[in-house]
Design a protein around this motif. Structure first.
Motif, mmCIF file in Angstrom:
data_model
loop_
_atom_site.group_PDB
_atom_site.id
_atom_site.type_symbol
_atom_site.label_atom_id
_atom_site.label_comp_id
_atom_site.label_asym_id
_atom_site.label_seq_id
_atom_site.Cartn_x
_atom_site.Cartn_y
_atom_site.Cartn_z
ATOM 1 N N PHE A 91 -16.876 8.062 -3.157
ATOM 2 C CA PHE A 91 -17.019 6.810 -2.396
ATOM 3 C C PHE A 91 -17.814 5.778 -3.206
ATOM 4 O O PHE A 91 -17.543 4.582 -3.143
ATOM 5 C CB PHE A 91 -17.731 7.087 -1.066
ATOM 6 N N TRP A 100 -8.234 4.774 -3.805
ATOM 7 C CA TRP A 100 -8.186 5.090 -2.370
ATOM 8 C C TRP A 100 -8.325 3.857 -1.472
ATOM 9 O O TRP A 100 -7.948 3.893 -0.314
ATOM 10 C CB TRP A 100 -9.258 6.127 -2.009
ATOM 11 N N LEU A 104 -8.218 -3.852 -0.708
ATOM 12 C CA LEU A 104 -8.809 -4.704 -1.744
ATOM 13 C C LEU A 104 -7.767 -5.266 -2.696
ATOM 14 O O LEU A 104 -6.810 -4.579 -3.057
ATOM 15 C CB LEU A 104 -9.791 -3.889 -2.603
ATOM 16 N N HIS A 124 -11.114 -9.033 -0.980
ATOM 17 C CA HIS A 124 -10.371 -8.273 0.023
ATOM 18 C C HIS A 124 -8.981 -8.859 0.207
ATOM 19 O O HIS A 124 -8.768 -10.042 -0.053
ATOM 20 C CB HIS A 124 -11.142 -8.271 1.351
ATOM 21 N N LYS A 125 -8.079 -8.030 0.692
ATOM 22 C CA LYS A 125 -6.724 -8.529 0.957
ATOM 23 C C LYS A 125 -6.793 -9.563 2.060
ATOM 24 O O LYS A 125 -7.571 -9.426 3.000
ATOM 25 C CB LYS A 125 -5.818 -7.373 1.383
ATOM 26 N N ALA A 131 -8.552 -16.986 6.431
ATOM 27 C CA ALA A 131 -8.940 -17.187 5.031
ATOM 28 C C ALA A 131 -9.230 -15.840 4.374
ATOM 29 O O ALA A 131 -9.641 -14.896 5.040
ATOM 30 C CB ALA A 131 -10.183 -18.063 4.967
ATOM 31 N N ASN A 158 -23.829 0.495 1.300
ATOM 32 C CA ASN A 158 -23.325 -0.764 0.722
ATOM 33 C C ASN A 158 -23.857 -1.906 1.575
ATOM 34 O O ASN A 158 -23.587 -1.944 2.783
ATOM 35 C CB ASN A 158 -21.792 -0.790 0.757
ATOM 36 N N VAL A 179 -22.799 -0.983 5.338
ATOM 37 C CA VAL A 179 -21.966 0.206 5.519
ATOM 38 C C VAL A 179 -22.711 1.430 4.989
ATOM 39 O O VAL A 179 -23.368 1.349 3.955
ATOM 40 C CB VAL A 179 -20.635 0.025 4.738
ATOM 41 N N PRO A 214 -17.285 -10.911 9.718
ATOM 42 C CA PRO A 214 -16.253 -11.529 8.872
ATOM 43 C C PRO A 214 -16.689 -12.846 8.230
ATOM 44 O O PRO A 214 -15.958 -13.402 7.401
ATOM 45 C CB PRO A 214 -15.064 -11.723 9.803
ATOM 46 N N VAL A 218 -12.653 -15.630 13.241
ATOM 47 C CA VAL A 218 -11.340 -14.978 13.167
ATOM 48 C C VAL A 218 -11.006 -14.650 14.613
ATOM 49 O O VAL A 218 -11.908 -14.275 15.366
ATOM 50 C CB VAL A 218 -11.411 -13.649 12.366
ATOM 51 N N VAL A 226 -6.966 -5.071 13.799
ATOM 52 C CA VAL A 226 -6.968 -4.669 12.383
ATOM 53 C C VAL A 226 -7.983 -3.554 12.168
ATOM 54 O O VAL A 226 -7.696 -2.545 11.525
ATOM 55 C CB VAL A 226 -7.277 -5.878 11.452
ATOM 56 N N GLU A 230 -7.214 -0.008 10.677
ATOM 57 C CA GLU A 230 -7.579 0.174 9.267
ATOM 58 C C GLU A 230 -8.711 1.167 9.002
ATOM 59 O O GLU A 230 -8.700 1.842 7.986
ATOM 60 C CB GLU A 230 -7.934 -1.176 8.632
ATOM 61 N N TYR A 231 -9.710 1.263 9.893
ATOM 62 C CA TYR A 231 -10.800 2.206 9.612
ATOM 63 C C TYR A 231 -10.312 3.664 9.606
ATOM 64 O O TYR A 231 -10.612 4.407 8.662
ATOM 65 C CB TYR A 231 -11.973 2.009 10.571
ATOM 66 N N PHE A 234 -8.319 4.207 6.499
ATOM 67 C CA PHE A 234 -9.183 4.329 5.326
ATOM 68 C C PHE A 234 -9.747 5.745 5.223
ATOM 69 O O PHE A 234 -9.677 6.398 4.182
ATOM 70 C CB PHE A 234 -10.313 3.286 5.392
HETATM 71 O O1 16C Z 1 -16.318 1.153 3.297
HETATM 72 C C1 16C Z 1 -15.248 0.909 2.783
HETATM 73 N N1 16C Z 1 -15.130 0.428 1.554
HETATM 74 C C2 16C Z 1 -16.241 0.198 0.689
HETATM 75 C C3 16C Z 1 -15.759 -0.028 -0.710
HETATM 76 O O2 16C Z 1 -14.843 -1.042 -0.800
HETATM 77 C C4 16C Z 1 -17.138 -0.940 1.139
HETATM 78 C C5 16C Z 1 -16.430 -2.040 1.809
HETATM 79 C C6 16C Z 1 -17.032 -2.857 2.659
HETATM 80 C C7 16C Z 1 -16.332 -3.954 3.335
HETATM 81 C C8 16C Z 1 -15.680 -3.520 4.599
HETATM 82 C C9 16C Z 1 -15.122 -4.667 5.344
HETATM 83 C C10 16C Z 1 -13.694 -4.881 5.132
HETATM 84 C C11 16C Z 1 -13.159 -6.064 5.840
HETATM 85 C C12 16C Z 1 -12.029 -6.574 5.033
HETATM 86 C C13 16C Z 1 -11.190 -7.589 5.664
HETATM 87 C C14 16C Z 1 -9.836 -7.489 5.119
HETATM 88 C C15 16C Z 1 -9.091 -6.343 5.719
HETATM 89 C C16 16C Z 1 -7.773 -6.207 5.079
HETATM 90 C C17 16C Z 1 -6.841 -5.374 5.896
HETATM 91 C C18 16C Z 1 -5.552 -5.282 5.194
HETATM 92 C C19 16C Z 1 -4.463 -4.851 6.076
HETATM 93 O O3 16C Z 1 -18.105 -0.392 1.954
HETATM 94 C C20 16C Z 1 -13.953 1.134 3.558
HETATM 95 C C21 16C Z 1 -13.626 -0.099 4.287
HETATM 96 C C22 16C Z 1 -12.460 0.049 5.178
HETATM 97 C C23 16C Z 1 -12.131 -1.285 5.750
HETATM 98 C C24 16C Z 1 -11.141 -1.229 6.847
HETATM 99 C C25 16C Z 1 -10.754 -2.618 7.273
HETATM 100 C C26 16C Z 1 -11.577 -3.092 8.414
HETATM 101 C C27 16C Z 1 -11.135 -4.392 8.942
HETATM 102 C C28 16C Z 1 -12.248 -5.023 9.713
HETATM 103 C C29 16C Z 1 -11.792 -6.250 10.381
HETATM 104 C C30 16C Z 1 -12.214 -7.468 9.642
HETATM 105 C C31 16C Z 1 -11.148 -8.512 9.785
HETATM 106 C C32 16C Z 1 -11.477 -9.693 8.983
HETATM 107 C C33 16C Z 1 -10.291 -10.558 8.934
HETATM 108 C C34 16C Z 1 -10.338 -11.490 7.835
#
Ligand code: 16C
Length: 253
Positions: A91, A100, A104, A124-125, A131, A158, A179, A214, A218, A226, A230-231, A234
């Motif tokens: 991780f 994994w 991103l 991030h994607k 945005a 993190n 996190v 975020p 949003v 999402v 997504e969690y 993941f």
């Molecule tokens: O912990 C995880 N990954 C680590 C290494 O990368 C690190 C990441 C931390 C950031 C976690 C937040 C992610 C939000 C990203 C928004 C874009 C989502 C794209 C979805 C694509 C279909 O600690 C694992 C992280 C697993 C994340 C799962 C996604 C959670 C989405 C949360 C909703 C936020 C929506 C924001 C909309 C722009």
């Protein structure tokens, strides 16, 4: 380019590095301790079990700040055949991330603070129509021994931090993340000789905790949908990846 020395000098007083410690060491210590306390708290009022899959349980508490969804999330899981050290290793380490992480576009290390603490900048994607988000956070790995007999607890935290090498560049929006991945290793029916422990004897009890803001508005329903999808995705993917990577390797205790 800005090196560590110039950054320390331009930071505010409390972040200036002290001898033997990096400038964010106090921050890291505080957040690690907060997570260790928080993870032991009972899951009571306000927490909803939003997803259950085998031994994985995903809980969420619905919270909004100024109309922005910042739902705390906690996942508990139990994985057969791997140790907490292995889970945390894969991780934390940069080199495995893109194998994994499916949410991103990119990741890079912009500074190493010490052997166990680095600063990541990630793109991030984009989730249409919002945005694109980026993030900049310190990432720390640690082993905590509990007693002579027990296996140690391993954890990765993190935590968002600003950095001069990662300015916010609109239209990107900076998300704020806190996190933690916290792992314990259980040895079932331990053989008399510890050298005889096999993967079938071990199990990792994992807790994953996320507070993500975020960083801008949003639509609430979109974030929650999402997140709910997504969690678990993941954690499913990440844990299978670790099982796959470690299968034929010696056990890393
Ligand atoms: O912990 C995880 N990954 C680590 C290494 O990368 C690190 C990441 C931390 C950031 C976690 C937040 C992610 C939000 C990203 C928004 C874009 C989502 C794209 C979805 C694509 C279909 O600690 C694992 C992280 C697993 C994340 C799962 C996604 C959670 C989405 C949360 C909703 C936020 C929506 C924001 C909309 C722009």
């Amino acid at each position: 380019t800005i090196n560590e020395a110039t950054f320390a000098a331009t930071s505010n007083g409390e972040n200036i590095s002290v001898k033997g410690k990096h400038r964010l060491a106090n921050d890291v210590e505080r957040v690690v301790q907060e997570h260790l306390t928080y993870v032991r708290e009972e899951m009571c009022d306000g927490w909803d079990l939003i997803h259950e899959e085998g031994k994985m349980k995903v809980y969420r508490r619905e919270v909004e700040e100024n109309g922005i969804v910042v739902d705390p999330l906690k996942i508990f899981h139990s994985i057969q055949g791997v140790t907490g050290h292995e889970i945390c290793h894969y991780f934390w380490e940069y080199q495995y991330r893109m194998e994994w992480e499916t949410t991103l576009d990119s990741t890079k290390i912009i500074e190493a603070l010490d052997q166990d603490t680095v600063i990541f900048f990630q793109m991030h994607k984009r989730v249409w129509p919002t945005a694109q988000r980026d993030s900049c956070f310190w990432s720390h790995i640690r082993c905590i021994s509990n007693s002579e007999e027990d296996q140690p607890t391993w954890l990765v935290v993190n935590y968002t931090t600003p950095h001069p090498l990662a300015p916010i560049k609109p239209p990107q929006v900076r998300l704020i993340a806190n996190v933690a991945m916290i792992c314990e290793t259980i040895i079932n029916e331990p053989p008399l000789n510890p050298k005889d422990i096999k993967r079938e004897n071990i199990q990792c009890k994992l807790a994953y905790v996320a507070f993500v803001n975020p960083g801008g508005w949003v639509p609430s329903a979109a974030v929650r949908n999402v997140a709910k999808r997504e969690y678990p995705r993941f954690l499913r993917r990440f844990t299978s990846y670790v099982i796959e990577q470690t299968r034929d390797k010696p056990i890393l205790f």
